[in-house]
Write a protein that holds these residues in place. Structure first.
Motif, mmCIF file in Angstrom:
data_model
loop_
_atom_site.group_PDB
_atom_site.id
_atom_site.type_symbol
_atom_site.label_atom_id
_atom_site.label_comp_id
_atom_site.label_asym_id
_atom_site.label_seq_id
_atom_site.Cartn_x
_atom_site.Cartn_y
_atom_site.Cartn_z
ATOM 1 N N UNK A 95 -16.624 2.350 1.886
ATOM 2 C CA UNK A 95 -15.606 1.203 2.456
ATOM 3 C C UNK A 95 -15.923 0.058 1.544
ATOM 4 N N UNK A 96 -17.156 -0.350 1.475
ATOM 5 C CA UNK A 96 -17.623 -1.670 0.809
ATOM 6 C C UNK A 96 -17.093 -1.676 -0.688
ATOM 7 N N UNK A 97 -16.762 -0.534 -1.568
ATOM 8 C CA UNK A 97 -16.566 -0.520 -2.960
ATOM 9 C C UNK A 97 -15.144 -0.648 -2.870
ATOM 10 N N UNK A 98 -14.669 -0.302 -1.712
ATOM 11 C CA UNK A 98 -12.847 -0.228 -1.742
ATOM 12 C C UNK A 98 -12.107 -1.612 -1.760
ATOM 13 N N UNK A 99 -13.117 -2.842 -1.567
ATOM 14 C CA UNK A 99 -12.570 -4.157 -1.878
ATOM 15 C C UNK A 99 -12.539 -4.519 -3.164
ATOM 16 N N UNK A 100 -13.414 -3.812 -3.879
ATOM 17 C CA UNK A 100 -13.721 -3.869 -5.499
ATOM 18 C C UNK A 100 -12.238 -3.439 -6.118
ATOM 19 N N UNK A 101 -11.984 -1.954 -5.549
ATOM 20 C CA UNK A 101 -10.761 -1.550 -6.326
ATOM 21 C C UNK A 101 -9.635 -2.082 -6.050
ATOM 22 N N UNK A 102 -9.200 -2.980 -4.856
ATOM 23 C CA UNK A 102 -8.103 -3.628 -4.763
ATOM 24 C C UNK A 102 -8.292 -4.929 -5.390
ATOM 25 N N UNK A 103 -9.691 -5.428 -5.279
ATOM 26 C CA UNK A 103 -9.921 -6.886 -5.890
ATOM 27 C C UNK A 103 -9.445 -6.731 -7.572
ATOM 28 N N UNK A 104 -9.924 -5.560 -8.205
ATOM 29 C CA UNK A 104 -9.417 -5.462 -9.479
ATOM 30 C C UNK A 104 -8.195 -5.423 -9.915
ATOM 31 N N UNK A 105 -7.246 -5.252 -8.903
ATOM 32 C CA UNK A 105 -5.803 -4.815 -9.325
ATOM 33 C C UNK A 105 -4.723 -5.679 -8.858
ATOM 34 N N UNK A 106 -3.670 -5.902 -9.542
ATOM 35 C CA UNK A 106 -2.524 -6.508 -9.032
ATOM 36 C C UNK A 106 -1.815 -5.920 -7.869
ATOM 37 N N UNK A 107 -1.994 -4.631 -7.821
ATOM 38 C CA UNK A 107 -1.146 -3.611 -6.532
ATOM 39 C C UNK A 107 -1.909 -2.543 -6.139
ATOM 40 N N UNK A 108 -1.868 -2.025 -5.176
ATOM 41 C CA UNK A 108 -2.362 -0.573 -4.578
ATOM 42 C C UNK A 108 -1.293 -0.050 -4.472
ATOM 43 N N UNK A 109 -1.184 1.361 -4.864
ATOM 44 C CA UNK A 109 -0.324 2.609 -4.768
ATOM 45 C C UNK A 109 -1.051 3.646 -3.951
ATOM 46 N N UNK A 110 -0.689 3.746 -2.549
ATOM 47 C CA UNK A 110 -1.445 4.929 -1.818
ATOM 48 C C UNK A 110 -0.286 6.082 -1.927
ATOM 49 N N UNK A 111 -0.758 7.174 -2.582
ATOM 50 C CA UNK A 111 -0.007 8.229 -2.818
ATOM 51 C C UNK A 111 0.156 9.309 -1.702
ATOM 52 N N UNK A 112 -1.002 9.615 -1.005
ATOM 53 C CA UNK A 112 -1.047 10.717 -0.101
ATOM 54 C C UNK A 112 -2.230 10.374 0.916
ATOM 55 N N UNK A 113 -1.940 9.941 2.219
ATOM 56 C CA UNK A 113 -3.006 9.719 3.198
ATOM 57 C C UNK A 113 -2.890 10.121 4.494
ATOM 58 N N UNK A 114 -3.992 10.685 5.131
ATOM 59 C CA UNK A 114 -3.731 10.917 6.465
ATOM 60 C C UNK A 114 -4.064 9.576 7.266
ATOM 61 N N UNK A 120 8.984 -3.570 -8.992
ATOM 62 C CA UNK A 120 8.716 -4.349 -8.021
ATOM 63 C C UNK A 120 7.742 -5.424 -8.492
ATOM 64 N N UNK A 121 7.058 -5.374 -9.440
ATOM 65 C CA UNK A 121 5.892 -6.114 -10.173
ATOM 66 C C UNK A 121 6.779 -6.994 -11.239
ATOM 67 N N UNK A 122 7.806 -6.719 -11.433
ATOM 68 C CA UNK A 122 8.658 -7.536 -12.485
ATOM 69 C C UNK A 122 8.137 -7.277 -13.994
ATOM 70 N N UNK A 123 7.409 -6.230 -14.238
ATOM 71 C CA UNK A 123 6.750 -5.947 -15.472
ATOM 72 C C UNK A 123 7.713 -4.897 -16.357
ATOM 73 N N UNK A 124 7.897 -5.343 -17.469
ATOM 74 C CA UNK A 124 8.759 -4.781 -18.470
ATOM 75 C C UNK A 124 7.726 -4.185 -19.644
ATOM 76 N N UNK A 125 7.739 -2.853 -19.847
ATOM 77 C CA UNK A 125 6.961 -2.159 -20.836
ATOM 78 C C UNK A 125 7.498 -2.496 -22.271
ATOM 79 N N UNK A 126 6.771 -2.872 -23.097
ATOM 80 C CA UNK A 126 7.440 -3.206 -24.601
ATOM 81 C C UNK A 126 6.528 -2.372 -25.507
ATOM 82 N N UNK A 127 7.173 -1.581 -26.566
ATOM 83 C CA UNK A 127 6.631 -0.906 -27.597
ATOM 84 C C UNK A 127 6.709 -1.702 -28.827
#
Length: 379
Positions: A230-249, A304-311
């Motif tokens: 649980x302690x490391x979870x704050x780092x997972x979200x802290x490193x990120x702009x967003x969190x996507x939960x795929x599947x969770x009980x 949702x994040x207003x991000x546009x991918x540019x090649x």
């Protein structure tokens, strides 16, 4: 910011690093915030480390009990031995103010004093990051989505962050690798410890194949314990702009990551599932309680994040973040050229404002101007 910023040159010699590591290991109620205050007061962590008990007690924000325990424990810690141990483990150590300490992680309430890393995470790799998390026991539906979200996000220039647990986490990491992008695994043990051991191929792919980095707040050699996850979870979200939960009980640890991300002001997304599937109960509740936005695929997240991918014709795809009128005008433009007058009519913008907005989109490399004031999305 603080006097830390004016003394960067002295911070990252081996001596100063040794004392950052020493304070990190003593762990007697002197967290990151107080260590920063100590450096500001003494102008050097080495000086702070060797300060007398009376000098430390004069600091109003140092509790007497913490001072006594610190004085007692520091005699058992050799700062330079810690540097040697980190080097022997082939781990990099980045204290809070190190230039390579992720900027976004500094923003959270309880950032790690030192971030330990194997692999490589360049500052440009961390500009756009999304955490993809979920259950350790995904269904075929969750398995497919975890890998696809990781793959598509990475292919679009987004760094995928997760916890390298079996299940959704590992699948998202593998998806990012297959997508040709970068991924960051946050461990609940030392960065030199592969846990679970079954993920050794993944660990090696991230570290040795230079597909990203494995990071931890725990000193090299630290074994995983229940409370560390649980302690490391704050780092997972802290490193990120967003969190996507795929599947969770309903009791999934990934819901903790979502809650922490919400508290850190990150965007929270969840993929809906069958109402009778136990593995979708947590994600469906996140959506039902308006705690997370519903997303169906990775492009939904980018939108949702207003991000546009540019090649740009290079190996790495670039993400461009759009706001306000720029996003509005971009959405009016298609791969087929549209005329300036059409955009002016549809947007209701004055010609001068529209021209300036189109120029910004051109400079960003996502809109192409054609003769006769026609515009199209960059191919």
């Amino acid at each position: 910011m603080s006097c830390m910023d004016t003394t960067r040159d002295e911070l990252w010699n081996e001596t100063e690093l040794a004392y950052w590591l020493a304070f990190d290991q003593v762990n007697v109620g002197i967290g990151t915030k107080k260590v920063r205050l100590l450096h500001n007061h003494f102008h050097s962590l080495k000086t702070a480390w060797h300060a007398s008990a009376s000098d430390l007690r004069q600091l109003q924000w140092m509790k007497p009990d913490a001072v006594d325990e610190f004085i007692s424990r520091r005699k058992d810690v050799d700062p330079y031995r810690l540097v040697e141990a980190v080097q022997k483990a082939a781990v990099e150590a980045y204290p809070f103010y190190h230039p390579l300490y992720p900027t976004r992680l500094r923003e959270i309430h309880d950032p790690p004093m030192v971030l330990y890393m194997r692999g490589q995470l360049k500052p440009e790799d961390a500009i756009h990051s999304v955490a993809v998390v979920g259950t350790r026991r995904p269904t075929s539906y969750g398995t497919r989505n975890a890998k696809e979200f990781g793959r598509v996000l990475a292919a679009n220039g987004v760094t995928v962050v997760s916890g390298m647990a079996v299940g959704v986490d590992s699948l998202a990491h593998w998806g990012a690798i297959e997508g040709g992008g970068k991924t960051v695994a946050v461990l609940a043990c030392g960065a030199d410890v592969c846990y679970p051991s079954s993920n050794k191929p993944l660990y090696q792919a991230i570290v040795e194949a230079e597909r990203g980095a494995v990071v931890s707040e725990f000193f090299p050699g630290t074994r995983p314990e229940g409370w560390r996850f649980p302690a490391r979870n704050r780092i997972i979200s802290g490193l990120s702009d967003a969190v996507v939960v795929i599947e969770a009980g309903h009791d999934s640890g990934s819901l903790i990551t979502a809650r922490l991300g919400f508290e850190q002001n990150r965007s929270i997304f969840a993929v809906p599932g069958r109402v009778d599937s136990p593995m979708s109960r947590g994600t469906n509740q996140l959506i039902a309680h308006h705690f997370a936005q519903l997303v169906l695929d990775a492009p939904d997240v980018l939108s949702h994040l207003h991000w546009i991918s540019v090649d740009r014709g290079t190996e790495v795809t670039t993400i461009v973040e759009l706001f306000g009128r720029e996003k509005e005008i971009f959405e009016l433009i298609s791969p087929e050229p549209v005329h300036f007058d059409y955009l002016c009519e549809k947007s209701g913008m004055q010609p001068g404002e529209l021209s300036a907005t189109l120029t910004m989109l051109e400079l960003a490399g996502i809109v192409t101007r054609h003769p006769g004031d026609w515009y199209s999305r960059h191919a």
